[in-house]
Design an enzyme around this catalytic site. Structure first.
Site, PDB file in Angstrom:
ATOM      1  N   HIS A  12       0.831  -1.211   0.000  1.00 50.72           N
ATOM      2  CA  HIS A  12       0.000   0.000   0.000  1.00 50.72           C
ATOM      3  C   HIS A  12       0.862   1.256   0.000  1.00 50.72           C
ATOM      4  O   HIS A  12       2.053   1.220   0.274  1.00 50.72           O
ATOM      5  CB  HIS A  12      -0.974   0.039   1.185  1.00 50.72           C
ATOM      6  CG  HIS A  12      -0.351   0.064   2.541  1.00 50.72           C
ATOM      7  ND1 HIS A  12      -0.096  -1.080   3.269  1.00 50.72           N
ATOM      8  CD2 HIS A  12       0.036   1.094   3.346  1.00 50.72           C
ATOM      9  CE1 HIS A  12       0.428  -0.754   4.440  1.00 50.72           C
ATOM     10  NE2 HIS A  12       0.526   0.560   4.514  1.00 50.72           N
ATOM     11  N   GLU A  48      -8.342   4.363   9.818  1.00 46.63           N
ATOM     12  CA  GLU A  48      -7.893   4.166   8.444  1.00 46.63           C
ATOM     13  C   GLU A  48      -8.953   3.531   7.567  1.00 46.63           C
ATOM     14  O   GLU A  48      -9.858   2.844   8.038  1.00 46.63           O
ATOM     15  CB  GLU A  48      -6.635   3.295   8.432  1.00 46.63           C
ATOM     16  CG  GLU A  48      -6.862   1.886   8.951  1.00 46.63           C
ATOM     17  CD  GLU A  48      -5.635   1.021   8.784  1.00 46.63           C
ATOM     18  OE1 GLU A  48      -4.624   1.310   9.434  1.00 46.63           O
ATOM     19  OE2 GLU A  48      -5.693   0.049   8.003  1.00 46.63           O
ATOM     20  N   GLN A  65      -3.911   3.319   1.488  1.00 45.27           N
ATOM     21  CA  GLN A  65      -4.269   3.365   2.919  1.00 45.27           C
ATOM     22  C   GLN A  65      -4.452   4.838   3.295  1.00 45.27           C
ATOM     23  O   GLN A  65      -3.478   5.601   3.316  1.00 45.27           O
ATOM     24  CB  GLN A  65      -3.159   2.734   3.763  1.00 45.27           C
ATOM     25  CG  GLN A  65      -3.440   2.753   5.259  1.00 45.27           C
ATOM     26  CD  GLN A  65      -2.272   2.206   6.077  1.00 45.27           C
ATOM     27  OE1 GLN A  65      -1.109   2.531   5.808  1.00 45.27           O
ATOM     28  NE2 GLN A  65      -2.573   1.371   7.051  1.00 45.27           N
ATOM     29  N   HIS A  89       3.829   7.291   3.726  1.00 47.04           N
ATOM     30  CA  HIS A  89       4.765   6.169   3.665  1.00 47.04           C
ATOM     31  C   HIS A  89       4.424   5.230   2.514  1.00 47.04           C
ATOM     32  O   HIS A  89       3.340   5.274   1.945  1.00 47.04           O
ATOM     33  CB  HIS A  89       4.808   5.401   4.991  1.00 47.04           C
ATOM     34  CG  HIS A  89       3.528   4.700   5.359  1.00 47.04           C
ATOM     35  ND1 HIS A  89       2.520   5.327   6.049  1.00 47.04           N
ATOM     36  CD2 HIS A  89       3.100   3.443   5.135  1.00 47.04           C
ATOM     37  CE1 HIS A  89       1.524   4.477   6.249  1.00 47.04           C
ATOM     38  NE2 HIS A  89       1.842   3.313   5.687  1.00 47.04           N
ATOM     39  N   GLU A 139       7.421   0.845   5.111  1.00 47.52           N
ATOM     40  CA  GLU A 139       6.797  -0.189   5.944  1.00 47.52           C
ATOM     41  C   GLU A 139       6.996  -1.538   5.258  1.00 47.52           C
ATOM     42  O   GLU A 139       6.979  -1.614   4.029  1.00 47.52           O
ATOM     43  CB  GLU A 139       5.299   0.150   6.072  1.00 47.52           C
ATOM     44  CG  GLU A 139       4.470  -0.828   6.886  1.00 47.52           C
ATOM     45  CD  GLU A 139       2.986  -0.403   6.952  1.00 47.52           C
ATOM     46  OE1 GLU A 139       2.650   0.733   6.533  1.00 47.52           O
ATOM     47  OE2 GLU A 139       2.177  -1.222   7.396  1.00 47.52           O
TER      48      GLU A 139
END
Ligand code: CMX
Ligand code: CO
Length: 155
Positions: A12, A48, A65, A89, A139
């Site tokens: 994502h 989220e 996301q 991110h 991530e």
């Protein structure tokens, strides 16, 4: 050294926003993307919405996301105060987040958690420090077994 497990897809892209419902509505009306999953992750301090964009050739999927902070001291709230809305991110999917994180750590990149924590839809996640990744908060994600094949909506 254990065999390195490379990530195999973009899981994502995390986007920080001030108003989750308004941002969901933007993605729905502009692109036709629907919410696949919503949750609150108190440990991460986020509310989220996951928008499933496409399946991937390793049997996983890729999402947008959308993240709204739940408290002022959360990492996303701090980031929004400094930068405003935007891309927060990038998340790579891997079959084995522990092995990928160990390999990345051995390469000298700071991994923020000793052990992966819980992410969206029961996934296991960790983060790499943006200062060690050319400015990108990165991530690493291993999807929960029930969503790894793409899963079904309706959470
Ligand atoms: N992308 C790129 N750089 C970033 C960044 C981001 N998202 N967040 C912070 N930075 C940079 C800052 O610009 C700053 O750089 P300068 O020193 O050059 O100004 C530096 O990193 C330190 O930033 P900070 O504002 O002092 O923030 P902290 O060090 O307190 O926190 C970080 C940074 C990465 C450790 C923290 O954001 C973190 O732990 N992130 C992981 C958890 C997370 O982001 N959770 C929310 C998402 C949950 C999910 O995806 O499910
Ligand atoms: Co994320």
């Amino acid at each position: 050294m254990e065999k390195f497990v490379s990530p195999t897809r973009i899981d994502h892209i995390g986007i920080a926003c001030f108003d989750l419902d308004a941002t969901v509505e933007f993605y729905r009306t502009t692109y036709g993307f629907e919410v696949f999953h919503r949750e609150v992750n108190e440990e991460q301090g986020v509310r989220e919405a996951m928008l499933r964009i496409n399946g991937t050739d390793d049997g996983g999927a890729s999402y947008i996301q959308l993240l709204e902070p739940t408290r002022d001291d959360s990492t996303v709230a701090k980031w929004l105060a400094k930068n405003g809305e935007g891309v927060h991110h990038l998340a790579f999917g891997t079959a084995d987040v522990d092995a990928t994180a160990d390999g990345v750590r051995e390469r000298g990149v700071r991994v923020l958690y000793d052990e992966p924590r819980t992410g969206s839809m029961g996934s296991r996640i960790t983060f790499l420090h943006p200062k060690d990744c050319h400015g990108v908060l990165t991530e690493l994600v291993t999807a929960a077994p029930e969503t790894a094949g793409g899963g079904t909506a309706g959470h």
